[in-house]
Write an enzyme that holds these catalytic residues in place. Structure first.
Site: not given
Length: 486
Positions: A292-294, A327-330, A371, A413, A444
């Site tokens: 999980d990136r977050t 995926c924005n966080t990635a 996130t 999710k 996200c």
């Protein structure tokens, strides 16, 4: 163009007719330019046992095994970093179009070689006699390269084709059986005589085996071209060749799984296609096990860098031209891995900001729903500030609502797309709008499952537009694919 100081590597596909392929290889060596040492172009000849019908050149003969053999051989050459493929087999050239969209390496066209030779060396000739198989004739290989508006293609009469041309190659005493004198050459001479009586000014062999016995035909005075030599000279003269493989988009999937399905759907919906074959070619590496990136960005979880890099490398190995990560966080990790990839990651964040600048130039304040990892990483802050815009993020109270809408037990999710998750997200959106946000970015990739792009919200007497970065990324990928195909 390839650096002229770098030797080219040509892969020669053998096994489709051992004698013909060996003759082409020999003539390739003879045709190599006179360079010294390591400057000499490199030839890689490879063949494997290949089972074919007794008479593969028959009109109705199946070429399926030949197609798969050639495909596998070219893939082997790709792994050996060959620059182009020499394919000394006229039967195989009838299905080059089927191969072109599935392979990265260019195939040197034997028909282009013959066309350029005839145009340059025999400009006044218009009546071409052809000695080839029934199958090649049925596929109109020569007519496609020498159109009837400029040339007349002549073939031996039916009986001569059967008793002389096909028998000279495939009979028990034919050239494929190793009989290079006697009956085989006499049959070919009879076929050449038939063509000249019809008015042929040049005779083009459409078998790689015929040039092996060309001296016997030339001694009889027939105007026969050595098509193997012409092909060899053409192959070594090409400094660079265009790659015709269809553009392919690689997708890092599983981050998250539902967002991946949503992104692929957006690729399809944004493609103007009248049939299946006009859609964008995709390869998805679905890897939900990427950490999980977050969690990592907040300091509590394992680093996803290696897993993201590994997934991108698999897409690279699958011949993708670009990589899309829905995926924005990635994207907080893209700068870490991009220098080690040979293909670009299309930056969804940069494309989103460019979209705002182009379509909403009068709006300067951007609100971000994302996130906590994306917010704290600052990746959106950087790209928004470089564009001369202002970024607003939720306060702690409303950021908790956003995280609940994403990760909560009734969040997206967990498979929910209605109810409390939507209401919590709208409360956060309303807060940003009241603070001055004019455009809201759903930062996200699961959030567009709760709200729709370009949906307008009236808040505090003004209209706020919602943007979906995955929709913008999908449109960009489609655009890049179309530009490549143009």
């Amino acid at each position: 163009m390839q650096d002229q100081n770098t030797p080219r590597r040509l892969g020669v596909v053998g096994g489709l007719g051992a004698l013909g392929a060996a003759d082409v290889f020999f003539k390739l060596v003879k045709a190599l330019p006179g360079r010294k040492g390591q400057e000499q172009p490199e030839l890689l000849f490879e063949q494997h046992p290949f089972h074919e019908d007794d008479i593969p050149g028959e009109r109705s003969a199946s070429q399926n095994g030949r197609k798969l053999y050639v495909f596998d051989m070219i893939r082997r050459f790709e792994a050996r970093q060959v620059d182009a493929v020499v394919l000394p087999c006229f039967l195989s050239h009838t299905f080059l179009d089927e191969l072109a969209s599935e392979i990265r390496l260019p195939i040197v066209s034997i028909m282009d070689a013959l066309y350029h030779h005839v145009v340059q060396r025999h400009a006044g000739v218009r009546r071409l006699g052809v000695l080839t198989s029934d199958h090649v004739r049925a596929k109109a290989l020569f007519e496609r390269r020498f159109p009837g508006t400029d040339w007349e293609i002549l073939y031996p009469r039916a009986e001569v084709q059967r008793e002389c041309v096909m028998a000279a190659i495939y009979a028990a005493d034919g050239i494929k059986a190793g009989c290079l004198q006697g009956g085989s050459t006499e049959r070919l001479a009879a076929a050449c005589r038939d063509l000249t009586e019809q008015g042929a000014e040049l005779i083009l062999p459409g078998f790689a085996e015929i040039p092996i016995v060309i001296d016997a035909l030339l001694d009889c005075g027939f105007p026969v071209l050595d098509t193997n030599l012409i092909y060899a000279r053409y192959a070594v003269s090409q400094d660079a060749m265009p790659r015709t493989r269809q553009f392919k988009v690689g997708v890092v999937g599983g981050v998250g799984p539902a967002a991946t399905v949503d992104f692929v759907d957006k690729i399809v919906r944004n493609t103007a296609a009248r049939r299946d074959q006009e859609h964008v070619k995709l390869v998805v590496e679905q890897n939900p096990q990427i950490p999980d990136r977050t969690e990592h960005l907040l300091g509590d979880g394992p680093d996803p860098t290696v897993a993201l890099y590994s997934t991108c490398k698999k897409l690279e190995a699958a011949d993708a031209d670009i990589i899309a990560i829905p995926c924005n966080t990635a994207h907080a990790f893209v700068e870490r891995i991009q220098p080690y990839l040979s293909i670009p990651v299309v930056n969804m964040l940069s494309e989103t900001v460019a979209h705002i600048r182009k379509h909403f130039a009068d709006r300067k304040v951007v609100g971000l729903l994302a996130t906590s990892g994306t917010v704290r990483s600052g990746v959106y802050h950087d790209v928004v500030m470089r564009a001369g815009l202002q970024l607003l993020v939720p306060d702690d109270e409303h950021q908790d609502l956003v995280m609940g809408a994403i990760y909560g037990p009734a969040g997206v999710k967990a498979g929910f797309t209605e109810g409390a998750c939507v209401q919590d997200l709208l409360r956060a959106l309303t807060s940003l709008a009241r603070r001055g946000a004019e455009v809201i970015v759903l930062g996200c990739t699961e959030l567009p499952l709760l709200l729709h792009e370009d949906e307008a919200f009236a808040v505090a007497g003004k209209t706020v537009v919602v943007l979906d970065p995955t929709e913008i990324l999908a449109r960009k990928c489609v655009s890049l694919s179309r530009q490549s195909d143009a």
